[in-house]
Scaffold this motif. Sequence first.
Motif, PDB file in Angstrom:
ATOM      1  N   GLY A   1       0.846  -1.186   0.000  1.00 46.60           N
ATOM      2  CA  GLY A   1       0.000   0.000   0.000  1.00 46.60           C
ATOM      3  C   GLY A   1       0.877   1.230   0.000  1.00 46.60           C
ATOM      4  O   GLY A   1       0.716   2.147  -0.811  1.00 46.60           O
ATOM      5  N   VAL A   2       1.837   1.242   0.928  1.00 45.25           N
ATOM      6  CA  VAL A   2       2.867   2.269   0.950  1.00 45.25           C
ATOM      7  C   VAL A   2       4.208   1.553   0.928  1.00 45.25           C
ATOM      8  O   VAL A   2       4.427   0.638   1.723  1.00 45.25           O
ATOM      9  CB  VAL A   2       2.780   3.151   2.205  1.00 45.25           C
ATOM     10  CG1 VAL A   2       3.919   4.160   2.232  1.00 45.25           C
ATOM     11  CG2 VAL A   2       1.445   3.860   2.275  1.00 45.25           C
TER      12      VAL A   2
ATOM     13  N   LEU B   1       9.756   9.635   7.760  1.00 45.19           N
ATOM     14  CA  LEU B   1       8.448   9.539   7.106  1.00 45.19           C
ATOM     15  C   LEU B   1       7.382   9.310   8.180  1.00 45.19           C
ATOM     16  O   LEU B   1       7.637   8.678   9.199  1.00 45.19           O
ATOM     17  CB  LEU B   1       8.439   8.391   6.108  1.00 45.19           C
ATOM     18  CG  LEU B   1       9.621   8.346   5.141  1.00 45.19           C
ATOM     19  CD1 LEU B   1       9.567   7.097   4.287  1.00 45.19           C
ATOM     20  CD2 LEU B   1       9.646   9.599   4.273  1.00 45.19           C
TER      21      LEU B   1
ATOM     22  N   ILE C   1       3.592   7.764   8.368  1.00 49.68           N
ATOM     23  CA  ILE C   1       2.491   7.080   7.686  1.00 49.68           C
ATOM     24  C   ILE C   1       1.370   6.964   8.710  1.00 49.68           C
ATOM     25  O   ILE C   1       1.453   6.163   9.637  1.00 49.68           O
ATOM     26  CB  ILE C   1       2.911   5.675   7.211  1.00 49.68           C
ATOM     27  CG1 ILE C   1       4.310   5.693   6.589  1.00 49.68           C
ATOM     28  CG2 ILE C   1       1.877   5.089   6.274  1.00 49.68           C
ATOM     29  CD1 ILE C   1       4.450   6.542   5.382  1.00 49.68           C
TER      30      ILE C   1
ATOM     31  N   ASN D   1      -4.132   5.895   7.748  1.00 51.01           N
ATOM     32  CA  ASN D   1      -4.552   5.439   6.428  1.00 51.01           C
ATOM     33  C   ASN D   1      -5.326   4.121   6.534  1.00 51.01           C
ATOM     34  O   ASN D   1      -5.118   3.338   7.453  1.00 51.01           O
ATOM     35  CB  ASN D   1      -3.321   5.214   5.540  1.00 51.01           C
ATOM     36  CG  ASN D   1      -2.490   6.466   5.406  1.00 51.01           C
ATOM     37  OD1 ASN D   1      -2.860   7.391   4.696  1.00 51.01           O
ATOM     38  ND2 ASN D   1      -1.369   6.530   6.140  1.00 51.01           N
TER      39      ASN D   1
ATOM     40  N   ILE E   1      -5.526   0.788   4.508  1.00 54.05           N
ATOM     41  CA  ILE E   1      -4.766   0.098   3.473  1.00 54.05           C
ATOM     42  C   ILE E   1      -5.330  -1.309   3.337  1.00 54.05           C
ATOM     43  O   ILE E   1      -5.348  -2.079   4.304  1.00 54.05           O
ATOM     44  CB  ILE E   1      -3.271   0.031   3.842  1.00 54.05           C
ATOM     45  CG1 ILE E   1      -2.724   1.454   4.036  1.00 54.05           C
ATOM     46  CG2 ILE E   1      -2.495  -0.714   2.757  1.00 54.05           C
ATOM     47  CD1 ILE E   1      -1.299   1.483   4.575  1.00 54.05           C
TER      48      ILE E   1
ATOM     49  N   MET F   1      -4.969  -4.744   1.122  1.00 56.63           N
ATOM     50  CA  MET F   1      -4.160  -5.473   0.153  1.00 56.63           C
ATOM     51  C   MET F   1      -4.949  -6.692  -0.302  1.00 56.63           C
ATOM     52  O   MET F   1      -5.277  -7.569   0.502  1.00 56.63           O
ATOM     53  CB  MET F   1      -2.840  -5.914   0.783  1.00 56.63           C
ATOM     54  CG  MET F   1      -2.033  -4.802   1.414  1.00 56.63           C
ATOM     55  SD  MET F   1      -1.595  -3.509   0.244  1.00 56.63           S
ATOM     56  CE  MET F   1      -0.525  -4.425  -0.866  1.00 56.63           C
TER      57      MET F   1
ATOM     58  N   GLY G   1       1.056  -4.228   3.497  1.00 58.52           N
ATOM     59  CA  GLY G   1       0.324  -2.962   3.569  1.00 58.52           C
ATOM     60  C   GLY G   1       1.289  -1.790   3.559  1.00 58.52           C
ATOM     61  O   GLY G   1       1.124  -0.841   2.806  1.00 58.52           O
ATOM     62  N   VAL G   2       2.299  -1.893   4.395  1.00 54.96           N
ATOM     63  CA  VAL G   2       3.383  -0.897   4.377  1.00 54.96           C
ATOM     64  C   VAL G   2       4.694  -1.671   4.291  1.00 54.96           C
ATOM     65  O   VAL G   2       4.960  -2.550   5.111  1.00 54.96           O
ATOM     66  CB  VAL G   2       3.368  -0.007   5.625  1.00 54.96           C
ATOM     67  CG1 VAL G   2       4.499   1.014   5.563  1.00 54.96           C
ATOM     68  CG2 VAL G   2       2.031   0.712   5.765  1.00 54.96           C
TER      69      VAL G   2
ATOM     70  N   SER H   1      11.336   6.324  10.933  1.00 53.89           N
ATOM     71  CA  SER H   1      10.022   6.792  10.512  1.00 53.89           C
ATOM     72  C   SER H   1       8.959   6.305  11.480  1.00 53.89           C
ATOM     73  O   SER H   1       9.206   5.465  12.343  1.00 53.89           O
ATOM     74  CB  SER H   1       9.715   6.313   9.096  1.00 53.89           C
ATOM     75  OG  SER H   1      10.595   6.918   8.180  1.00 53.89           O
ATOM     76  N   THR H   2       7.762   6.847  11.319  1.00 53.33           N
ATOM     77  CA  THR H   2       6.638   6.484  12.173  1.00 53.33           C
ATOM     78  C   THR H   2       5.488   5.965  11.318  1.00 53.33           C
ATOM     79  O   THR H   2       5.144   6.577  10.310  1.00 53.33           O
ATOM     80  CB  THR H   2       6.158   7.711  12.977  1.00 53.33           C
ATOM     81  OG1 THR H   2       7.227   8.155  13.805  1.00 53.33           O
ATOM     82  CG2 THR H   2       4.954   7.361  13.829  1.00 53.33           C
ATOM     83  N   ILE H   3       4.933   4.868  11.760  1.00 53.40           N
ATOM     84  CA  ILE H   3       3.755   4.317  11.095  1.00 53.40           C
ATOM     85  C   ILE H   3       2.695   4.193  12.180  1.00 53.40           C
ATOM     86  O   ILE H   3       2.810   3.356  13.075  1.00 53.40           O
ATOM     87  CB  ILE H   3       4.072   2.943  10.474  1.00 53.40           C
ATOM     88  CG1 ILE H   3       5.208   3.077   9.455  1.00 53.40           C
ATOM     89  CG2 ILE H   3       2.832   2.343   9.828  1.00 53.40           C
ATOM     90  CD1 ILE H   3       5.775   1.749   8.996  1.00 53.40           C
ATOM     91  N   ASP H   4       1.689   5.058  12.144  1.00 53.45           N
ATOM     92  CA  ASP H   4       0.746   5.051  13.255  1.00 53.45           C
ATOM     93  C   ASP H   4      -0.693   5.234  12.793  1.00 53.45           C
ATOM     94  O   ASP H   4      -0.977   5.814  11.763  1.00 53.45           O
ATOM     95  CB  ASP H   4       1.110   6.122  14.286  1.00 53.45           C
ATOM     96  CG  ASP H   4       1.028   7.534  13.749  1.00 53.45           C
ATOM     97  OD1 ASP H   4       0.575   7.708  12.612  1.00 53.45           O
ATOM     98  OD2 ASP H   4       1.431   8.462  14.471  1.00 53.45           O
ATOM     99  N   ASN H   5      -1.573   4.655  13.574  1.00 53.69           N
ATOM    100  CA  ASN H   5      -3.019   4.860  13.411  1.00 53.69           C
ATOM    101  C   ASN H   5      -3.549   4.432  12.049  1.00 53.69           C
ATOM    102  O   ASN H   5      -4.557   4.960  11.585  1.00 53.69           O
ATOM    103  CB  ASN H   5      -3.379   6.326  13.676  1.00 53.69           C
ATOM    104  CG  ASN H   5      -3.168   6.699  15.118  1.00 53.69           C
ATOM    105  OD1 ASN H   5      -3.823   6.164  16.008  1.00 53.69           O
ATOM    106  ND2 ASN H   5      -2.222   7.598  15.359  1.00 53.69           N
ATOM    107  N   ASN H   6      -2.882   3.517  11.414  1.00 49.64           N
ATOM    108  CA  ASN H   6      -3.380   3.024  10.136  1.00 49.64           C
ATOM    109  C   ASN H   6      -4.245   1.778  10.337  1.00 49.64           C
ATOM    110  O   ASN H   6      -4.055   1.023  11.292  1.00 49.64           O
ATOM    111  CB  ASN H   6      -2.199   2.658   9.227  1.00 49.64           C
ATOM    112  CG  ASN H   6      -1.322   3.856   8.950  1.00 49.64           C
ATOM    113  OD1 ASN H   6      -1.698   4.739   8.194  1.00 49.64           O
ATOM    114  ND2 ASN H   6      -0.147   3.908   9.603  1.00 49.64           N
ATOM    115  N   LEU H   7      -5.169   1.596   9.429  1.00 50.46           N
ATOM    116  CA  LEU H   7      -5.934   0.360   9.371  1.00 50.46           C
ATOM    117  C   LEU H   7      -5.479  -0.394   8.135  1.00 50.46           C
ATOM    118  O   LEU H   7      -5.615   0.104   7.013  1.00 50.46           O
ATOM    119  CB  LEU H   7      -7.434   0.650   9.293  1.00 50.46           C
ATOM    120  CG  LEU H   7      -8.348  -0.555   8.986  1.00 50.46           C
ATOM    121  CD1 LEU H   7      -8.184  -1.657  10.017  1.00 50.46           C
ATOM    122  CD2 LEU H   7      -9.802  -0.110   8.911  1.00 50.46           C
ATOM    123  N   ILE H   8      -4.922  -1.565   8.358  1.00 53.58           N
ATOM    124  CA  ILE H   8      -4.331  -2.324   7.256  1.00 53.58           C
ATOM    125  C   ILE H   8      -4.989  -3.698   7.200  1.00 53.58           C
ATOM    126  O   ILE H   8      -5.022  -4.419   8.202  1.00 53.58           O
ATOM    127  CB  ILE H   8      -2.804  -2.484   7.456  1.00 53.58           C
ATOM    128  CG1 ILE H   8      -2.144  -1.101   7.533  1.00 53.58           C
ATOM    129  CG2 ILE H   8      -2.210  -3.324   6.339  1.00 53.58           C
ATOM    130  CD1 ILE H   8      -0.669  -1.147   7.924  1.00 53.58           C
TER     131      ILE H   8
END
Lengths: 283, 687
Positions: free
Chosen positions: A227-228, A237, A239, A242, A244, A246, B9-10, B17-24
Amino acid sequence: MKKKVMFLLIGIFFLINIYFVNAVTNVTGCGVLNVTNEIYELNVSLSSSFDCITINATNITLDCMNYNISFGNATGGFGIAVSGDGGETGIDNITIQNCYLIQNESGLNDSAIFFGPSSENAVIFNNTIENYGNETLGIMLESNSVNANVSSNIIYTNGTGTSSGTASGIIIAENGINAIMENNLILTLGNDNSGIFLMENVSEITIYNNTLWIMGNRTISDHAMGGVVMDQDTYDLNISSNLIIMGLSLSFIEDYYNYSEEDESWIFNGGGVRYCRSLGLGR
Amino acid sequence: MAGGYDTAGVWVWGDNSTIDNNLIVSFGELGDGIFLNDIEGINITSNIIATLGEQGDGILSQMSEEASLLFYNNVIGTFGENSSGIHLAQDSYSNLSLNNISTFGNYSYGVFFNESHNNTIASNRITTWQSTSYLIYLTTSGNQTVYDNFLNTSTTGSGVYITDSNLNYFNTTNSSSTNIIGKSSFGGNFWTNANGDGYSDYCVNFGSDYYCDSSYRIVAGIDSYDYLPLTNYLSNLSTCGELDTKKRYVLNTSLSSNGTCFNITINRVFLDLAGNTITGNATGDGINISGYNDTTIKDGLIYNFSNGIFLNNSQDNNITNITLGDNNRSLYIDSSPSNVFSDITLNNSGQNGVYLNGTASSNNNFTDVMVENSIAPYYDIEFGTEGINGTWIIDSLFTSYAFAGEGGIVNFKISGYAMVEFLEPINGSGAYLTLRDVDIDNNLLFVNSSSNSGLNKSAKITFYGISYTDPKPQYSSDNSVWTDCTASTDPSCNEVSYSGTTFVFNVSHFTYFRSAETTTSSTGDDDDSSSSGGGYPTFRPTEEELKNGYTKFLYRNWKISFKLENVSHIFKVENVNATNSKISISSETQEATLSVGEEKKFDLSGDDSYDLQVKLNSIDSSKANFTLQTIHEEKPESEDGEGLGEKIGTIFKEDSSLKWIIIVVIIILVGILLSKGKSLKKSSGKR
């Protein structure tokens, strides 16, 4: 007397205002937009069998006013190219908004919206893109872009990626910095495509509140797909927030969006964007 | 279609880096939620991740040595096989905290570390749903610190699997911080499972904190302990009353009660009477379970209630090592199926020892239940309603019995010997259910249908420990002359199976049955069977009972198990004749044959003093009445070692050369004495 003076001042102010405020120019056909500080608006839909709009000057706003732009053929073609395909670099302060870009079927390569290297302050807002060709990107920001803002767009790609190019939603190429991408809906159907792809040394990017629905498979083992995707040596970065997805599960769709199996062929034959809208996804 | 094969998904190859609050959501095979490769400084926080394909990890991170990754507050669910929640391969110094991880597929681990070291797993909630899926799987992964997690496993044991790994730690320093279950006892983990009976659910906690009293060994055979396992209750129980919390209650004192003592009002209570006695006033119930299930009651004595234990619309309870005495009914089972009663002694019930009522009281299991209390017109066991089926009576003693109406289907078993499963209801009544009317022995089964015709029903017979090459069923009317039993004989037999040493056949009705080698004569005298073992009743008196004199009627092969100075001994009746009985006592076997009225003392500890006195009081119909009493009595001198005569005798027996030397010495001595006598005579003649 006082009234006359007042009317005179108002008149002078009005004239000054007309002189200094950007002019609005209607765009009635595909071609080059090259007047700095100009606002261009479509008042008809445009069509090209290869490239449609090329922007060659800084500080330009292109507002498609929700008219369509169809572009491309079997060998390539851009919908909107800022600085053209391999042309000048560093075209800054360009805004592209309210455009509905539709790639002619079976197009190959290139992008619906393309920004050449070293662009600054690009704004890509509220556009809809339907791509059908293989290796055709939704939005491409070439290397060294700065301060791009890509928001509230809907991007649908139907083609597949190959070892020489993908049909991903958005790509920020090498060394891009300080971009924000938010509230976009990206739906890719073909294999080997990603939603948002950040290439090497991209940094200080925020990807926020986007919906990324990536349905294809990864078939090229040395290509990342997601997705990313945050490629090697990316950093700083964020993220965040979102959705996402798949792959696709009919049962998932059925459960959440009242999808029926009959809809599948329609989605995969060009109805993807409209379908996403019907789900309430994107704008 | 599914799509999403081998994607993420990511997908992360970059750093910091930060990956937060996502719905995957990832549907494809090999589709991970987040994939990290050779990175450092990534914070993955507050994401919701679901993977639905096989081999789709929630988060997969690889080759990130000393990466200092943070996985915090994520909700992760994996639904495919081989799909772990968080999978670290060759990663170190990462921190997994406050995540909520569930895996639903087989071989899908909550946390899976491979060649990963020095990571912290803290304050997570991890749940698995398949018996093959561990909560934490560590392979070649050492020095993890695992604490304050809520660990809910679907596997047996702790849910942690460790292989080829250096030491891992399953608690941190004890403190009063608030732990994951909201108590002020911070240090170890909460260990539970899908059945709600994990270590933390039922551990003993006599203290006032919320740690189990004992440390918990995480993986057998490996140095892996949680020294501060969490629990959410206190165990102490010191008064009669309502038990309304799913936990382990441990009674810390004996109690007296006016009316019902314990009323259980929630499922899955564990009541440990801890050897204590609850005594009533002839009213109420010692323990009442009405409408609740899955209770465990163990290790205590219940006296003088209207009902010792009353089950009403209650099932799947487990009642073990309980003595019930002087109750009006000891066990009253009303519309309550699928309960297990094991190691139960019932004495002196005013009415029935066991009373089953209502057709719903099916599939109850009585194992090692000894009842000696029936007083006419009541019974050791009474089936008060016809149609109570599936009852199991295993290694138990019930004398008097009665079935209402058409009766019910009952199964009998003596472990290691044989089992009879009636195929239709049995009914009627009698005075000796498991001793005479259904008599199971070594390769021998006799159902006394002449005593009670209600037992003369078709059944499936299973003999254990059979070593014949090709066994066949035989029947006999007198246990002497045997006839091959076939489909055309009366009774008829149909062989079902012979597997290993277990021989199974069906019979149309009853008399004596046994198995025999096919090549043997079809008609002939009794021959020895080849089976061994046996599950005959074993009584277990307390030390106090032994001290005061423990009296029992015992049949051949019955045993009394007891402890002296923490050493276990078995008293066994080897044989019973009309006037005497041969007994043995082990651990170091001593045997004796006692006549009626005779008593004998035994030194069981080898300290030259007697520890146990056994008296054979009487013999009645091959049933011997013994009294066993612990004593401490010095052995008389003559029995302290051996007397001279015995010693000489022993020497003679053991060493023939010594024997001849002694004989020669004696002859010489006698010769000397004789020659002296002659000298004296001679000298007296001179005078």
